[in-house]
Each structure stands twice: as structure tokens, then as C-alpha cells.
Scaffold this active site. Structure first.
Site, short mmCIF file in Angstrom:
data_model
loop_
_atom_site.label_atom_id
_atom_site.label_comp_id
_atom_site.label_asym_id
_atom_site.label_seq_id
_atom_site.Cartn_x
_atom_site.Cartn_y
_atom_site.Cartn_z
N LYS A 124 0.77 -1.10 -0.02
CA LYS A 124 0.12 -0.10 -0.03
C LYS A 124 0.96 1.13 0.09
O LYS A 124 0.54 2.07 -0.53
CB LYS A 124 -1.16 0.13 0.99
CG LYS A 124 -1.80 1.16 1.55
CD LYS A 124 -2.41 1.27 2.60
CE LYS A 124 -1.51 1.01 4.00
NZ LYS A 124 -0.93 1.94 4.60
N THR A 125 1.81 1.54 0.92
CA THR A 125 2.74 2.47 0.85
C THR A 125 3.48 2.74 -0.22
O THR A 125 3.66 3.85 -0.73
CB THR A 125 3.64 2.31 2.15
OG1 THR A 125 2.79 2.39 3.39
CG2 THR A 125 4.56 3.53 2.28
N GLN A 146 -9.56 -4.60 7.78
CA GLN A 146 -8.75 -3.98 8.72
C GLN A 146 -9.31 -2.97 9.53
O GLN A 146 -8.40 -2.12 10.28
CB GLN A 146 -7.29 -4.00 8.34
CG GLN A 146 -6.57 -5.11 7.67
CD GLN A 146 -5.03 -4.88 7.42
OE1 GLN A 146 -4.25 -4.70 8.22
NE2 GLN A 146 -4.81 -4.60 6.20
N ARG A 167 -0.43 -10.91 10.46
CA ARG A 167 0.83 -10.12 11.07
C ARG A 167 1.79 -11.23 10.67
O ARG A 167 3.13 -11.10 11.01
CB ARG A 167 0.62 -9.90 12.50
CG ARG A 167 -0.22 -8.94 13.00
CD ARG A 167 -0.22 -7.80 12.14
NE ARG A 167 -1.23 -7.69 11.17
CZ ARG A 167 -1.23 -7.12 9.86
NH1 ARG A 167 -0.33 -6.13 9.82
NH2 ARG A 167 -2.23 -6.98 8.98
N ASP A 226 -4.39 8.01 3.08
CA ASP A 226 -3.92 6.86 3.82
C ASP A 226 -5.02 6.15 4.75
O ASP A 226 -5.23 7.00 5.52
CB ASP A 226 -2.40 6.84 4.06
CG ASP A 226 -2.04 5.41 4.19
OD1 ASP A 226 -2.32 4.53 4.08
OD2 ASP A 226 -0.81 5.47 5.07
N GLU A 227 -4.86 4.82 4.94
CA GLU A 227 -5.78 4.13 6.16
C GLU A 227 -7.23 4.70 5.99
O GLU A 227 -7.62 5.20 7.16
CB GLU A 227 -5.04 4.41 7.21
CG GLU A 227 -3.56 3.86 7.57
CD GLU A 227 -3.42 2.49 7.56
OE1 GLU A 227 -4.57 1.75 7.29
OE2 GLU A 227 -2.33 1.86 7.62
#
Length: 694
Positions: free
Chosen positions: A71-72, A293, A641, A262-263
């Protein structure tokens, strides 16, 4: 926007236009007639999913970025691509949830195209709102030099308002200023009525709604008089500025030709409104997030922002980043199955880049002690095999789930780092309750007396010193405390608090010697001694702290006497402190973390403990609207994770003195993935049942 195919022909004009601008990508100045205009080979640097997002022309874009899907990287290259295609830095707004994330992305952009990116507005919503308000504060009746108050300043101002309204929380059983502040903040961030917030989060204060409303109104009035804004005001005032002033909205929405968020799944209603307003002139709004998420509703995040984005923008294009670079195919198979039962979602299927690995392991331990023993033993084996401890994490739903794990790691001398708060036995409410136990065992324990007495109204350090000077001269301070002559010696201001203390002590002393055990003491303190009210008055997470204390009572059942229990706690706490001495520079420790704190992180080996129904999902959370689906998203976050190996652990039995032995069922999220009776080749996990005598 200038399309890629037209850049070549317009390159000379662009060079003339930007040659004196420091915001121009340096590569542009070198590009003239017939030379490839783009510095970055996007098709080579990105996978096909990322490439489609980065090269999209504009308009409303919803990017559903699965866990570990880059994503980043996608956001970073998107900003670089905009700059290379002729968008000026001043025309880009990048909203993130930490300023560190924005700096990291923009520094990376600068490195990619050899360009200083200081003119891009990037940072948190609060940072962006602050910059906007500084330039346009006069529209709201503020001067540009208004002050911003932090949470401590806000608490003090609310305390002042309470004093003006003649409300003293130390006397009238009223929530303290920090709790009132959190109530006011929640009403703002969730855009809810105070009554709804109290009903949902603080039902025990619902009868005080009128007084809390008065405090909130006076607090708003005082802020205006003092020309200050708190953190919530930065958002709400920024939205009000844009809504009520068409000329400001026209200017700002015209300035920011591209808004990137973002997010996005973690935004609240106000934040979503702000970006909608800023993108209203052109609709070049790209939001990136993962609905699977979305786990922060307790902070005011609104899950519907991302779910309803296509309804707000019917012409939006939806992109999915489903290629996962983090985990093995086996872990992703389990993750994909785990989220399928959520009705409100954008279906995604994470695909692994990595080669085949090991199936996740389902561990049914005999009880919670055996669960801790299994995890500690496996960690020891991994450590001996050369796995760095920092590549191992133990995750759990609630902080108190880590209690036995912490104790077992201390016993085995395994270094660990608590990411979910301070060590369990060092928490304030644990030390509060154990101070009562300590004076029951040793009435001359001055430190324990100091801690418990100062909890009562109008008893501070000076008053305690006077009280202790009296008590320490007596043969038994506990007996002396309950005598009439003692209460007569106490000052009039401290007397009501001491009367409360005496009543609680009398209740504890009424317990027969055989029943003066931690579990009984905790029960008396919570249900008859007023400590539940104390938690509610002083902590916004009072229910979680109460859960901690109940679990502490259950844990104490293994000790025959309270003195043995207290000695064990003291030894373990001291051992932990000794182990930490001189280790400041050693970051090779196992991470112990709640799932919430673990979001965005990754480890090679992940142990998810207490995977029993009622713990994951947490029983309390199931009572809230949409609670089960959010708990399922938490489970999904936890399993994603893990990079190499995942262990799902649960105790088959639990024990309390009041209920005896209880059979625990595996989490419903595990049972949804595959019936426990299945042993076929496609099952998502290995079964590794630990048998042990209880």
C-alpha cells in the site's frame, strides 16, 4: 491531467513553464524532444495491480489494499507519477494517520525523482486542518495566532469549568475531568448525541447527563473566550470553515487538484467530510485502505466511510491490491477463509508471492498455564535454532490475556517487550487492589497503606503522613483504624473519605480467615467496597480494568494462601526489573501485544493466544452493533501479521473458585474456518492437541 501519451509532445512547453521552479522534477529539465520524459519505469517497479492504480488519470478512486500488498509503495509512486505528469507540489494533499508516515513517503518520492517535496502538503488530518485554519481563522472569529491546547490543558480547563459549576468529583461521585473530556471528544468524533455516547460507553453516568451537558457547553464557551482550540476543534472547525464559507472552499478545493488519503478505513465522519469538501471541485480523490482491517470504532472510526464510498461517488473506480509479499500461501489461505463470513465487506482474496510454507498450527492446551508453557517452550526452541526474538510475537485480544504469559517468560528468563501497556502486575489498578491484600497480611505495611488511603477523597500526602503518624504507634494499625477515637482524630475535611475506607476495611475483615483470599477480596472491593465506582470515575477503560481484576482473582486460585500469592507477585516483579537492567540498547525481545497495537506490524512467528470463544471474540464487544464483524476483522488482522509460522492457541479448560472447572470452546472464528473434525489435505491448519492432566 496530462495523459502519458501527450507528455512527449508537451515536454518542451512544460520545461519552459517549470524551468525556474524548484518544485519541478529535476529530470524534467533534462528532457527535450525525443527523450523519454519519465524518470521512473513504473511498469518495471510495480506489480500489475499497483501499476494500474499509479497510472490512473484521476477522478474518485477507491484502492482496497489487502494486508502486506504494498500500500505504501503504491501511494508513494502515485505521488511521484503525479509530479512527473506535471502536477505542481502545491496541488497535492496527502493525508495520513501519522506525520512520520507522511514524511517517510514524501522523502521516498524525493529520492525517486531527485526532487525536494517540501511544498506538498502532507501529514495527519490534524496537521492539515491546523495549516488551513491558521490561514483562514478569521472566518470563524479567531485570530491567526490562536493557541492549540493539548490533552492536559484540556483536562485542566474542564476542571475549571466543573469548579465554576460547583461540581467536585472528589466529593459527589462525579467522573473526573479526564473522563468528561473523553465523553465530549467522543460526541464530536462520532457526531453522536451525548446521551447515545453515555448509553453505549458510560451507562453508569447516564443519570448525570444534564451536568455533563452543562460542563460541555461551558467548556466550549471558555475555549472561545480564551481563543484556543483543542485537537478535536482542529477537525470540526476545519469542516465548519469549508461548509460555511463558499469562497474558502472554492479556493482550497481549487488549489488541491489531487487529494490522497492513507488508512481510509480508520477515518471518522469529520475527516471523511473534510476530504470530500477539499475534493469537491475536481473529484480527484484517491482513498487507500482495507475494510477488512477496520478495527478502531472505539476511537470514533467510522467503518461506513470506506464501505459507502461507492455510494457517495457512483462514478468511482475500485482497485484491489491482493498480491501479498509478507506471508506464506498457507497463512493467507487461512486469512482469506477467516473473513468470508463478514457480510459488510469488499470481497478480496490475498495471493502469495512467497513459496509454500508450513500450515498454521491449532494448539489446544489443557488450561491457560499449559498454554503459556507451550508458547514459552516453543519460543525457547526457536531461540536455540537461531531465530531472533524480535521476529517473534505473542498477540491477544485484551491486555489481561497476557498475564500468565508474562509470568512464564519471567520464570524462563525470556526477554519480552510489552506493546499493549505496562507489565500486567505494575498497572495502577492491580497495585491498588493488591495494596488492600498487603495490609490484610501485614497491617504495618506503610507503602500499601499510603497507596490505598490516597485513593479516598481529601486524603493527600500531607494528610496521609498525619494519619500514619497516629496509626504506626498502635500495636495493630488495622484495629486502630476502626476505633472511634481514631476517626475523631482525623481532620473534618478528610473524615468522609476515612469513613469510606473504614467501611471497606470492615467488610474485608468480616470475611472468615479461610476466605481472605485474593478472589474474595477483589469481589468485595468491586461489588461492595466502591472500587468499581472508583474505576468508572477515574478511567475511560474501566470495564477492561475490571476484567483484569477478575482474571487476577482466577489466577490466584493456584495459591493456597494470599501471602503466597503476594510473595510470588513481588518476586516476579523484582526479577523482571533485574532482567531489564542495562538492556536499554537490546531490542531483541519477544513482542507481547494486543491485536490493536499490532496492526501495521509483522513478525516471522506469531502466537495468537486465548483463541477461545468469549475471548476472541471478546464477549463484551459482541453486545455492540456490528461487534461480531469487527471482532472477526481483528482476528483477520492478527493472522495476517505472521510471515512464516502462525500458532492459534486456546485453553480447553478454565477454572474459578466460584464456578469451578469450565469447558472452553475454540473461537467461533476457528470453527468457521473448518470443522475441527476435518483432517483432509486442504484443511487450513494442523491440529496439535496438547494433552495434560488437570
Amino acid at each position: 491531467m496530462i495523459s502519458i501519451k501527450n507528455i512527449y509532445y508537451l515536454e518542451y512547453e512544460k520545461y519552459l513553464l517549470y524551468k525556474r521552479s524548484s518544485s519541478c522534477p529535476s529530470g524534467t529539465k533534462k528532457i527535450l524532444f525525443g527523450v523519454n520524459p519519465l524518470i521512473i519505469d513504473y511498469e518495471k517497479e510495480l506489480n500489475s495491480e499497483q501499476y494500474r492504480v499509479v497510472m490512473e488519470e484521476g477522478g474518485p478512486l477507491l484502492v482496497l489494499a489487502g494486508a502486506g500488498s504494498g500500500k505504501t509503495r503504491t501511494l508513494t509512486y502515485r505521488v511521484a507519477r503525479l509530479l512527473e505528469s506535471g502536477v505542481r507540489q502545491e496541488q497535492i494533499l496527502l493525508a495520513t494517520f501519522t506525520n512520520k508516515a507522511a514524511r517517510s513517503m514524501l522523502n521516498r518520492v524525493g529520492s525517486l525523482i531527485d526532487c525536494d517535496t517540501k511544498r506538498i502538503m502532507g501529514g495527519t488530518f490534524h496537521h492539515v486542518s491546523h495549516l488551513i485554519l491558521r490561514n483562514h481563522a478569521s472566518y470563524l472569529g479567531y485570530k491567526s495566532n490562536f493557541s492549540i491546547i493539548d490533552s492536559e490543558d484540556s483536562r485542566q480547563l474542564i476542571s475549571t469549568c466543573m469548579a465554576e459549576l460547583k461540581i467536585d468529583p472528589k466529593v459527589s461521585k462525579f467522573p473526573k475531568s479526564n473522563i468528561v473530556g473523553e465523553m465530549i471528544s467522543l460526541t464530536t468524533n462520532t457526531q453522536s448525541a451525548l446521551e447515545d455516547v453515555l448509553q453505549c460507553r458510560y451507562p453508569f453516568f447516564l443519570h448525570l447527563i444534564e451536568e455533563i451537558n452543562q460542563i460541555g457547553s461551558l467548556y466550549e464557551q471558555r475555549k472561545r473566550e480564551l481563543a484556543v482550540m483543542d485537537f478535536d476543534d482542529l477537525l470540526s472547525n476545519s469542516r465548519r470553515l469549508l461548509r460555511e464559507n463558499p469562497d474558502v472552499l472554492q479556493y482550497l478545493s481549487g488549489r488541491f487538484h489531487h487529494v490522497l488519503v492513507d488508512e481510509y478505513q480508520d477515518t471518522n465522519i469529520i475527516q471523511a467530510d473534510i476530504v470530500d469538501l477539499l475534493a469537491s471541485a475536481h473529484k480527484n480523490l484517491m482513498v487507500v485502505g482495507d475494510d477488512s482491517q477496520s478495527i478502531y470504532s472505539f476511537r470514533g472510526a467510522n467503518f461506513n466511510n470506506i464501505i459507502d464510498f461507492p455510494q457517495r461517488y457512483p462514478d468511482c473506480k475500485i482497485f484491489k491490491l491482493e498480491t501479498n509479499y509478507r506471508s506464506t500461501p498457507e497463512i493467507l489461505h487461512l486469512a482469506n477463509l477467516s473473513i468470508t463470513n463478514n457480510e459488510k465487506q469488499f470481497p478480496k482474496a490475498l495471493k502469495a508471492v512467497r513459496a509454500k510454507g508450513k500450515r498454521p498450527v491449532l494448539v489446544s492446551a489443557q488450561n491457560v498455564v499449559r498454554q503459556a508453557d507451550f508458547v514459552a517452550q516453543r519460543v525457547t526452541e526457536l531461540m536455540r535454532a537461531g531465530v531472533p526474538l524480535k521476529e517473534i510475537a505473542v498477540l491477544y485480544r485484551a491486555h489481561y490475556h497476557s498475564m500468565e504469559m508474562q509470568m512464564e517468560f519471567v520464570r524462563r528468563d525470556i526477554p519480552f517487550d510489552i506493546r499493549s501497556g505496562i507489565r500486567f502486575f505494575e498497572q495502577a489498578h492491580i497495585k491498588d487492589v493488591t495494596s488492600y491484600m498487603r495490609v490484610l497480611v501485614n497491617p504495618r505495611d506503610e507503602l500499601a497503606w499510603r497507596r490505598l488511603l490516597i485513593m479516598y477523597p481529601k486524603i493527600g500526602k500531607v494528610t496521609f503522613s498525619k494519619i500514619w503518624q497516629y496509626l504506626k504507634k498502635e500495636e495493630n494499625p488495622m484495629t486502630a483504624l476502626l476505633e472511634d477515637k481514631f476517626i475523631k482524630a482525623v481532620s473534618k475535611t478528610a473524615r468522609p473519605g476515612m469513613e469510606e475506607c473504614r467501611k471497606t476495611m470492615a467488610l474485608l475483615l468480616e470475611l472468615p480467615e479461610s476466605e481472605r483470599i485474593p478472589e474474595k477480596v477483589i469481589d468485595v472491593l468491586l461489588n461492595r467496597g466502591g472500587y468499581r465506582v472508583y474505576l468508572q470515575d477515574n478511567y475511560s477503560d474501566a470495564p477492561s480494568r475490571e476484567d483484569d481484576l477478575i482474571q487476577l482473582g482466577n489466577f490466584s486460585a493456584q495459591f493456597l494462601q494470599m501471602e503466597d500469592f503476594l510473595n510470588e507477585l513481588a518476586l516476579l516483579t523484582n526479577m523482571a526489573k533485574e532482567e531489564n537492567t542495562g538492556e536499554e540498547d537490546n531490542d531483541d525481545k519477544v513482542a507481547l501485544s494486543t491485536i490493536h497495537q499490532a496492526k501495521g506490524l509483522e513478525w516471522s512467528y506469531v502466537f495468537l493466544i486465548w483463541c477461545a470463544d468469549g475471548m476472541i471474540p471478546l464477549q463484551r464487544a459482541l453486545k455492540e452493533e456490528g461487534g461480531e464483524e469487527e471482532e472477526r476483522r481483528l482476528f483477520y488482522v492478527a493472522v495476517t501479521r505472521a510471515k512464516d509460522q502462525l500458532y492459534l492457541c486456546y485453553p480447553a479448560l478454565d477454572y474459578t473458585r466460584s464456578s469451578g472447572v469450565l469447558n472452553l470452546a475454540p473461537s467461533r472464528f476457528i470453527r468457521e474456518i473448518a470443522p475441527l473434525s476435518e483432517y483432509d489435505a486442504d484443511r487450513p491448519f494442523e491440529q496439535w492437541v496438547i494433552y495434560d492432566e488437570y
